[in-house]
Design an enzyme around this catalytic site. Structure first.
Site, mmCIF file in Angstrom:
data_model
loop_
_atom_site.group_PDB
_atom_site.id
_atom_site.type_symbol
_atom_site.label_atom_id
_atom_site.label_comp_id
_atom_site.label_asym_id
_atom_site.label_seq_id
_atom_site.Cartn_x
_atom_site.Cartn_y
_atom_site.Cartn_z
ATOM 1 N N CYS A 23 0.794 -1.232 0.000
ATOM 2 C CA CYS A 23 0.000 0.000 0.000
ATOM 3 C C CYS A 23 0.826 1.283 0.000
ATOM 4 C CB CYS A 23 -0.988 -0.007 1.163
ATOM 5 S SG CYS A 23 -0.242 0.153 2.805
ATOM 6 N N HIS B 59 -2.853 1.249 6.703
ATOM 7 C CA HIS B 59 -3.078 1.281 5.261
ATOM 8 C C HIS B 59 -2.815 2.704 4.791
ATOM 9 C CE1 HIS B 59 -4.456 0.303 1.332
ATOM 10 N NE2 HIS B 59 -5.468 1.143 1.386
ATOM 11 N N ASP C 49 -7.004 6.080 -3.604
ATOM 12 C CA ASP C 49 -6.321 4.865 -3.136
ATOM 13 C C ASP C 49 -5.977 3.966 -4.320
ATOM 14 O OD1 ASP C 49 -5.317 2.693 -1.830
ATOM 15 O OD2 ASP C 49 -6.979 2.491 -0.418
ATOM 16 N N ASP D 44 -17.091 -1.360 12.626
ATOM 17 C CA ASP D 44 -17.026 -2.075 13.901
ATOM 18 C C ASP D 44 -16.332 -3.418 13.691
ATOM 19 O OD1 ASP D 44 -18.280 -0.219 15.505
ATOM 20 O OD2 ASP D 44 -20.277 -0.979 15.065
#
Length: 689
Positions: free
Chosen positions: A278, A336, A359, A401
């Protein structure tokens, strides 16, 4: 009748225009200018000079293979006395006999790219055409009407002009920085970035349409996001790999800059370079966008969620022994990286201008292509999931979550929910300083605040159904001082019983080597306490010793160990989970500069590293580079092994080309110690005038 005008020479004044447009570091042999800002050329005619009222001068600018005025890829404009707003213009600045100084200016919405410049000179019915040369037009963060306009000069210097930076890695509990040579002004890089635009699938599908849209940084950002990875078989730059098998390429951790990657890509005939992860994808995209003139920065999100089914919940499965089981494609990455680019969003409702997340790491498809963004950071913060592009995916990266399912031997599953694990310490390099700026507040409201709950409600995520479990037992994992590579160290499970009665429990502690994307390797530490008595309103700690002889052979390039603690109460069968990622620290690379740091004057760098392991290091290599300091990369292979506690060292001569603040960056590789990074800031004085 006057004889026709004949052009003898044309001076594009590359050096002067480069200084005025802040592109001089791209070299004095090509004209590179920013849109909306005038640039000057000098025309020298043979014989007689230009006569107003007798001669007519006009200019043609064209970009792309099929330039058309209606597409904005061609413009024809005449020499005038004053510039016109919103269109290409040519203004007579000065005349000295047969020499003419002309100021040309593009509109602030012009297409970026390589242009052909032609002069048309006519006298009466006679006319001639002269090719004046080519120039490259970039976005302009200094022009108030440009879509990438950035108000503060120090930010423009950092996000457009700075060729070096820091990328944040490690873990949430131990944030590390690695130096990166973006090198957007280095030789060949501009040509490579333009070539990337010219082989992207949208260009190959419809050249006219693609070139006509190159005035829009949103469009350019989307193209670059797709082209930095090669997952669409689109001649992309980098091939991603995460399995720790990099023998037929470069380990992602070994790169220290984008220049080597982009040059390799071109040398390979636009075939993918092996390998990227990444931060490499993000850094290369940052280089390309800065090169094209778009303010850009690399951003790191710690505990980053990869939500594959879009439900904003990351499901993780643990066995009764605390071992993770792969039953879901959802992941939590230790960190990331992506890119933020500064631009307006006229394609959206008001309120979404500013930083946009892009991204280039291939994770999920967007409109059928492996790319992501531009996603307005403001839309991510507000939970506006319908806004273009890809808001739900990035929103989940910072907000999802986490539900741990403990799978018991009879197949029954117990749930442990964690709603404030994901999206921590979102980081980027500070403007003008080698320090970390925390930008978490730009992506999300404070955890547990009323505004945060409101945003979740807007995102149609019923957080209440996943409320944090209020167990009477609580647990966290702490680390002893200094988890240094080559050393043994301790981790501790701190367990508190907040109830009024004694609890009988079983505690399992498991440590495994891990990669930064959440994948785990072999076990390197385990403890199982069958009968742990927890006194009411008391806290106790349980240590786990982690030995180098157990973690060393299986440590990945990411230097990570994942520790999982699973506490099960006998009476209720309830479980509490605690997880911590431990970053194993590499030794420091020490860099000393010998000599007076001055432009075009020889300097010596002395580079040293101590082997911290109890075994020799073989196949030792230092790689050194620095924009403005070194001509490309320097590679030094050491002939002999480096014994335990001995120094790996060498000296290197270099001649700085550019004055100012630069970073000399070093990477060290060996058979047992990899991806060790270091850098030294060097201020180079200009040549005396």
């Amino acid at each position: 009748m006057a004889e026709e005008l004949v052009l003898e020479t044309c001076d594009l004044q590359c050096e002067r225009n480069g200084r005025e447009h802040r592109t001089e570091e791209m070299g004095s042999q090509q004209l590179v200018v920013r849109r909306g800002q005038p640039f000057t050329i000098t025309l020298n005619f043979a014989g007689r000079g230009y006569e107003e009222g007798v001669d007519k001068l006009a200019f043609d600018v064209e970009t792309g293979p099929c330039p058309v005025e209606t597409s904005g890829t061609r413009s024809h404009f005449t020499l005038t006395d004053c510039p016109e707003e919103g269109t290409w213009s040519a203004v007579l600045q000065q005349q000295d006999g047969a020499t003419l100084c002309v100021s040309l200016c593009s509109p602030s919405i012009a297409r970026v790219g390589r242009y052909r410049l032609t002069l048309e000179a006519s006298t009466g019915y006679q006319g001639s055409s002269f090719h004046l040369g080519d120039f490259v037009l970039l976005f302009n963060a200094w022009h108030p009407e440009d879509a990438v306009y950035l108000k503060e000069e120090d930010e423009r210097r950092e996000y457009v002009l700075s060729q070096q930076g820091l990328i944040y890695m490690g873990s949430r509990d131990y944030i590390t920085s690695t130096p990166w040579n973006f090198g957007q002004f280095e030789d060949e890089i501009l040509a490579i970035c333009l070539e990337m635009l010219d082989i992207n699938p949208k260009f190959l599908r419809d050249q006219n349409l693609d070139c006509s849209r190159r005035n829009d940084p949103v469009y350019i950002g989307r193209v670059v996001s797709a082209m930095v990875n090669c997952n669409d078989e689109d001649h992309g730059v980098l091939l991603g790999r995460w399995d720790n098998h990099y023998e037929d390429g470069m380990s992602p951790m070994a790169w220290i800059g984008s220049v080597d990657i982009l040059k390799r890509w071109r040398r390979l005939g636009c075939q993918p370079v092996k390998y990227g992860q990444c931060w490499v994808f993000a850094a290369v995209a940052c280089t390309v966008m800065r090169c094209l003139g778009v303010p850009s920065r690399v951003v790191t999100n710690y505990n980053s969620a990869h939500d594959t089914n879009g439900n904003l919940v990351i499901d993780r499965y643990l066995s009764e022994t605390g071992m993770e089981e792969r039953r879901s494609t959802d992941m939590i990455w230790n960190f990331h990286c992506w890119v933020e680019c500064w631009m307006t969003r006229p394609d959206l409702a008001p309120g979404y201008d500013g930083w946009q997340a892009l991204d280039p790491t291939p994770q999920e498809k967007s409109e059928g292509v492996y790319c992501c963004g531009p996603a307005p950071v403001k839309a991510i913060k507000e939970g506006d999931l319908q806004v273009q592009y890809d808001i739900p995916f990035v929103f989940a990266e910072v907000n999802a979550d986490v539900v741990y399912w403990i799978v018991q031997s009879d197949g029954e599953k117990k749930k442990s929910t964690h709603s404030s694990v994901v999206g921590k310490n979102i980081s980027t390099k500070s403007v003008g300083r080698d320090s970390r700026e925390d930008i978490t507040h730009t992506y999300k409201y404070p955890e547990g605040s009323e505004k945060e709950r409101e945003v979740f409600s807007k995102a149609e995520h019923e957080k209440s159904s996943l409320g944090e479990q209020e167990e009477g037992l609580h647990m966290r994992i702490k680390l002893s001082e200094g988890a240094n590579n080559g050393s043994d160290f301790d981790v501790f499970a701190f367990i508190s019983n907040d109830t009024d009665k004694e609890r009988e429990c079983r505690l399992r502690l498991c440590a495994r080597t891990a990669s930064y994307n959440g994948e785990v390797g072999p076990q390197c530490g385990f403890k199982d306490l069958l009968n742990l008595s927890l006194q009411p309103h008391m806290e106790q700690s349980v240590p786990l010793r982690i030995l180098y002889e157990q973690y060393g052979p299986n440590l990945t390039q990411d230097n990570m160990i994942k520790v999982v603690a699973l506490l099960t109460e006998y009476e209720t069968g309830d479980s509490v989970v605690a997880i911590r990622d431990v970053y194993i620290q590499n030794p420091e690379i020490k860099i000393r500069i010998l000599g007076e740091p001055m432009q075009e004057r020889k300097l010596v760098a002395e580079i040293r590293l101590v082997n911290p392991l109890a075994e020799p290091l073989n196949n030792c290599i230092f790689v050194v580079e620095g924009a403005g300091l070194t001509e490309g990369q320097r590679i030094e292979e050491l002939e002999d092994p480096v014994e335990p506690q001995a120094e790996a060292k060498f000296r290197m001569e270099f001649v700085p080309r550019q004055a100012g603040l630069h970073k000399l960056m070093v990477d060290f590789e060996s058979d047992k110690l990899t991806g060790v990074k270091g850098y030294r800031n060097v201020i180079i004085a200009p040549l005396p005038k």
